[in-house]
Design a protein around this motif. Structure first.
Motif, PDB file in Angstrom:
ATOM      1  N   TRP A 168      75.730  68.739  61.932  1.00  0.00           N
ATOM      2  CA  TRP A 168      74.342  69.127  62.184  1.00  0.00           C
ATOM      3  C   TRP A 168      73.387  68.378  61.263  1.00  0.00           C
ATOM      4  O   TRP A 168      72.320  67.939  61.691  1.00  0.00           O
ATOM      5  N   GLY A 169      73.761  68.225  60.005  1.00  0.00           N
ATOM      6  CA  GLY A 169      72.924  67.470  59.064  1.00  0.00           C
ATOM      7  C   GLY A 169      72.732  66.038  59.523  1.00  0.00           C
ATOM      8  O   GLY A 169      71.626  65.487  59.436  1.00  0.00           O
ATOM      9  N   ALA A 170      73.795  65.420  60.044  1.00  0.00           N
ATOM     10  CA  ALA A 170      73.697  64.048  60.551  1.00  0.00           C
ATOM     11  C   ALA A 170      72.740  63.971  61.744  1.00  0.00           C
ATOM     12  O   ALA A 170      71.902  63.052  61.827  1.00  0.00           O
ATOM     13  N   LEU A 171      72.834  64.928  62.651  1.00  0.00           N
ATOM     14  CA  LEU A 171      71.925  64.945  63.802  1.00  0.00           C
ATOM     15  C   LEU A 171      70.465  65.090  63.365  1.00  0.00           C
ATOM     16  O   LEU A 171      69.586  64.365  63.839  1.00  0.00           O
ATOM     17  N   ASP A 193      62.369  64.151  62.134  1.00  0.00           N
ATOM     18  CA  ASP A 193      61.686  63.886  60.862  1.00  0.00           C
ATOM     19  C   ASP A 193      61.830  65.097  59.935  1.00  0.00           C
ATOM     20  O   ASP A 193      60.954  65.387  59.128  1.00  0.00           O
ATOM     21  N   ALA A 194      62.956  65.782  60.027  1.00  0.00           N
ATOM     22  CA  ALA A 194      63.197  67.007  59.269  1.00  0.00           C
ATOM     23  C   ALA A 194      63.085  66.755  57.767  1.00  0.00           C
ATOM     24  O   ALA A 194      63.534  65.725  57.259  1.00  0.00           O
ATOM     25  N   SER A 195      62.495  67.711  57.087  1.00  0.00           N
ATOM     26  CA  SER A 195      62.475  67.693  55.625  1.00  0.00           C
ATOM     27  C   SER A 195      63.830  68.184  55.133  1.00  0.00           C
ATOM     28  O   SER A 195      64.322  69.210  55.598  1.00  0.00           O
ATOM     29  N   TYR A 196      64.448  67.458  54.232  1.00  0.00           N
ATOM     30  CA  TYR A 196      65.709  67.871  53.621  1.00  0.00           C
ATOM     31  C   TYR A 196      66.759  68.274  54.674  1.00  0.00           C
ATOM     32  O   TYR A 196      67.220  69.415  54.697  1.00  0.00           O
TER      33      TYR A 196
END
Length: 192
Positions: free
Chosen positions: A101-104, A110-113
């Motif tokens: 999920w973090g990779a996606l 443009d997600a923060s962190y």
């Protein structure tokens, strides 16, 4: 947005306090809180946390239903434990899901962190699912979520939410102590 954040935080605090006490009434407060947090997190570009709120609405409704049907004679919700094998499966599943999920989120938004946000979201999903199933181990995951969320929300300048997660941390420790006590009392001292 600060008024919405404050209201969401207040409802969330009531929800967790009721969950620690094993009150089925935690669920309506939880549904109201997460509905408001959907907007708060979307505005802060914490997309994993925003999407998590939609999941929380569904799982809170399911938990509400399950808890009303699984009470002891005194009306308290029955607490259960996971097997060692299930604990390992959940840990591995969470780790794989966080990485994916973090990779996606990193590559397509443009997600923060995106990585810490993914960790909070995925671990929250697991914790909420285990809470709905009345497993005492849910509180271990909530403690991890709270420890990760506090600095994340502070960085995003979500003051009321940061304070809420400090309160959640204290209540998660309380929940862990209380639920393990109840489980031991019902299952015997060597149950954990």
């Amino acid at each position: 947005m600060p008024a919405i954040e404050l209201l969401a935080a207040a409802l969330g605090a009531v929800c967790v306090a009721l969950a620690v006490r094993r009150s089925v009434w935690n669920y309506p407060f939880g549904i109201a809180s997460v509905a408001l947090y959907f907007a708060v997190f979307g505005r802060a570009k914490l997309y994993s946390d925003a999407l998590l709120q939609l999941f929380f609405i569904v799982v809170n409704a399911g938990g509400w239903w399950a808890w009303t049907r699984n009470r002891a004679g005194a009306g308290e919700v029955i607490v259960e434990a996971m097997s060692t094998r299930d604990r390992w499966r959940w840990a591995l599943g969470c780790a794989v899901a966080i990485v994916a999920w973090g990779a996606l989120m990193h590559h397509y938004t443009d997600a923060s962190y995106p990585w810490p946000d993914a960790g909070v979201a995925i671990t929250s999903v697991a914790a909420q699912w285990l809470m709905a199933r009345r497993k005492w181990e849910n509180w271990l995951l909530w403690i991890a979520v709270d420890l990760a969320s506090i600095p994340l929300y502070a960085l995003k300048q979500l003051g009321a939410t940061t304070l809420l997660y400090l309160l959640y941390l204290a209540m998660a420790v309380w929940g862990l102590v209380d639920w393990t006590r109840v489980y031991r009392r019902a299952s015997g001292p060597a149950a954990l």
